[in-house]
Design a protein around this motif. Structure first.
Motif, short mmCIF file in Angstrom:
data_model
loop_
_atom_site.label_atom_id
_atom_site.label_comp_id
_atom_site.label_asym_id
_atom_site.label_seq_id
_atom_site.Cartn_x
_atom_site.Cartn_y
_atom_site.Cartn_z
N VAL A 115 0.82 -1.22 0.00
CA VAL A 115 0.00 0.00 0.00
C VAL A 115 0.85 1.27 0.00
O VAL A 115 0.72 2.12 -0.90
CB VAL A 115 -1.00 0.00 1.18
N PRO A 116 1.75 1.46 0.97
CA PRO A 116 2.59 2.67 0.91
C PRO A 116 3.51 2.69 -0.31
O PRO A 116 3.81 3.76 -0.84
CB PRO A 116 3.39 2.62 2.21
N SER A 117 3.92 1.51 -0.76
CA SER A 117 4.78 1.44 -1.94
C SER A 117 4.07 2.00 -3.17
O SER A 117 4.64 2.79 -3.94
CB SER A 117 5.20 -0.01 -2.20
N LEU A 118 2.82 1.61 -3.37
CA LEU A 118 2.05 2.10 -4.52
C LEU A 118 1.79 3.60 -4.43
O LEU A 118 1.84 4.31 -5.44
CB LEU A 118 0.72 1.34 -4.62
N ILE A 119 1.54 4.08 -3.23
CA ILE A 119 1.29 5.52 -3.05
C ILE A 119 2.54 6.32 -3.39
O ILE A 119 2.50 7.30 -4.16
CB ILE A 119 0.84 5.81 -1.61
N ILE A 120 3.68 5.89 -2.84
CA ILE A 120 4.93 6.60 -3.08
C ILE A 120 5.35 6.49 -4.55
O ILE A 120 5.79 7.48 -5.17
CB ILE A 120 6.04 6.06 -2.16
N ALA A 121 5.21 5.30 -5.13
CA ALA A 121 5.57 5.10 -6.53
C ALA A 121 4.72 5.98 -7.44
O ALA A 121 5.21 6.55 -8.42
CB ALA A 121 5.41 3.63 -6.92
N SER A 122 3.44 6.12 -7.11
CA SER A 122 2.55 6.96 -7.91
C SER A 122 2.97 8.43 -7.84
O SER A 122 2.97 9.13 -8.86
CB SER A 122 1.10 6.82 -7.41
N LEU A 123 3.34 8.88 -6.66
CA LEU A 123 3.80 10.26 -6.51
C LEU A 123 5.08 10.51 -7.28
O LEU A 123 5.25 11.55 -7.93
CB LEU A 123 4.00 10.59 -5.02
N ILE A 124 6.00 9.54 -7.22
CA ILE A 124 7.25 9.67 -7.96
C ILE A 124 6.99 9.71 -9.46
O ILE A 124 7.59 10.52 -10.20
CB ILE A 124 8.22 8.52 -7.60
N PHE A 125 6.07 8.85 -9.93
CA PHE A 125 5.75 8.86 -11.35
C PHE A 125 5.16 10.20 -11.77
O PHE A 125 5.51 10.75 -12.83
CB PHE A 125 4.78 7.74 -11.70
N LEU A 126 4.28 10.78 -10.95
CA LEU A 126 3.69 12.07 -11.29
C LEU A 126 4.74 13.16 -11.37
O LEU A 126 4.68 14.03 -12.26
CB LEU A 126 2.62 12.43 -10.24
N LEU A 127 5.72 13.12 -10.47
CA LEU A 127 6.81 14.09 -10.52
C LEU A 127 7.64 13.91 -11.78
O LEU A 127 8.01 14.89 -12.44
CB LEU A 127 7.69 13.95 -9.27
N MET A 128 7.94 12.65 -12.10
CA MET A 128 8.70 12.38 -13.32
C MET A 128 7.94 12.81 -14.56
O MET A 128 8.51 13.40 -15.49
CB MET A 128 9.04 10.88 -13.40
N TYR A 129 6.64 12.53 -14.57
CA TYR A 129 5.83 12.89 -15.74
C TYR A 129 5.74 14.40 -15.90
O TYR A 129 5.76 14.92 -17.02
CB TYR A 129 4.44 12.28 -15.62
N SER A 130 5.64 15.11 -14.79
CA SER A 130 5.56 16.57 -14.87
C SER A 130 6.85 17.17 -15.42
O SER A 130 6.83 18.24 -16.04
CB SER A 130 5.26 17.17 -13.49
N ALA A 131 7.97 16.47 -15.19
CA ALA A 131 9.26 16.98 -15.68
C ALA A 131 9.63 16.44 -17.05
O ALA A 131 10.27 17.14 -17.85
CB ALA A 131 10.36 16.60 -14.68
N MET A 132 9.22 15.20 -17.36
CA MET A 132 9.68 14.53 -18.57
C MET A 132 8.58 14.25 -19.58
O MET A 132 8.86 13.86 -20.72
CB MET A 132 10.36 13.21 -18.19
N ARG A 133 7.34 14.41 -19.18
CA ARG A 133 6.20 14.08 -20.03
C ARG A 133 6.28 12.64 -20.53
O ARG A 133 6.51 11.74 -19.76
CB ARG A 133 6.09 15.09 -21.19
#
Length: 230
Positions: A115-133
């Motif tokens: 559960v915390p892994s998926l939450i943190i991974a999702s946040l990291i992906f959103l940050l990456m997507y905002s920077a790298m599209r």
């Protein structure tokens, strides 16, 4: 984060509530099964839907793996070993990593629980997507594989002796981090960043303490000894 006694049996109790406590544990295969679709489907999506070339996908994927090693070092050094007088930060640091130092033979807390892994991974992906599209898809897949390799390597370091000669520095770097100094040896899957930032042990001068190393290695039938943390 120093403990008067390292417990070689059992595991820490993170929560008094048995249901919350249950969700602090996991098996490595559960996390591998959870993230394998991500590792496979995101590069496939980049190739088939975003029309990235095989070279682009491969370079982004490898870049994600490499970036993980840096992320791992930064997290381990500055978050997992965050020194503070603030009780909340101390508690967070213990939950994230301190319990592993106190109970190094606990196999169930090497990977972040689902559960915390998926939450943190999702946040990291959103940050990456905002920077790298669109470049983030293959990059993130490599990043996640880096995480899985890190967790598996961590398990191996506590489970077996290094099989090949080139593995020995990685093993020793982590063992020394446990019993010699928690201010060095922050790399687990790689000690590259320890070398770059000057936190690597001088393995040519450090003598291996086999007795201390043995205390860090898993046993086949550990008995249950629980220490409660409020």
């Amino acid at each position: 984060m120093k403990f008067e006694k390292i417990h070689n049996k059992g595991q820490a109790q993170i929560f008094r509530n048995q249901y919350l406590e249950y969700f602090t544990k996991t098996h490595p295969l559960v996390i591998w099964a959870m993230y394998l679709p991500v590792i496979i489907l995101l590069p496939y999506y980049s190739s088939t839907k975003l029309n990235f070339s095989g070279v682009q996908v491969s370079l982004l994927f490898l870049g994600g793996i490499f970036f993980w090693t840096f992320f791992e070092y930064i997290m381990h050094r500055f978050v997992f070993h965050w020194v503070s007088d603030n009780p909340k930060i101390q508690r967070m640091s213990y939950v994230l990593h301190g319990n592993h130092h106190e109970f190094p033979r606990d196999k169930q807390r090497l990977f972040m629980p689902p559960v915390p892994s998926l939450i943190i991974a999702s946040l990291i992906f959103l940050l990456m997507y905002s920077a790298m599209r669109e470049y983030a898809f293959s990059f993130f897949a490599g990043f996640i594989l880096g995480y899985l390799m890190y967790g598996s390597m961590h398990y191996a370091i506590h489970a077996w002796n290094p099989r090949y000669k080139w593995m020995k520095p990685i093993w020793r770097n982590h063992h020394l981090h446990h019993y010699k100094s928690e201010e060095k040896g922050f790399g687990v899957s790689s000690h590259l960043w320890d070398l770059i930032f000057g936190t690597a042990f001088n393995l040519k001068k450090e003598k291996e303490n086999k007795e201390e190393v043995q205390k860090l290695m898993y046993t086949k039938k550990p008995s249950r000894q629980v220490k409660q943390v409020l």
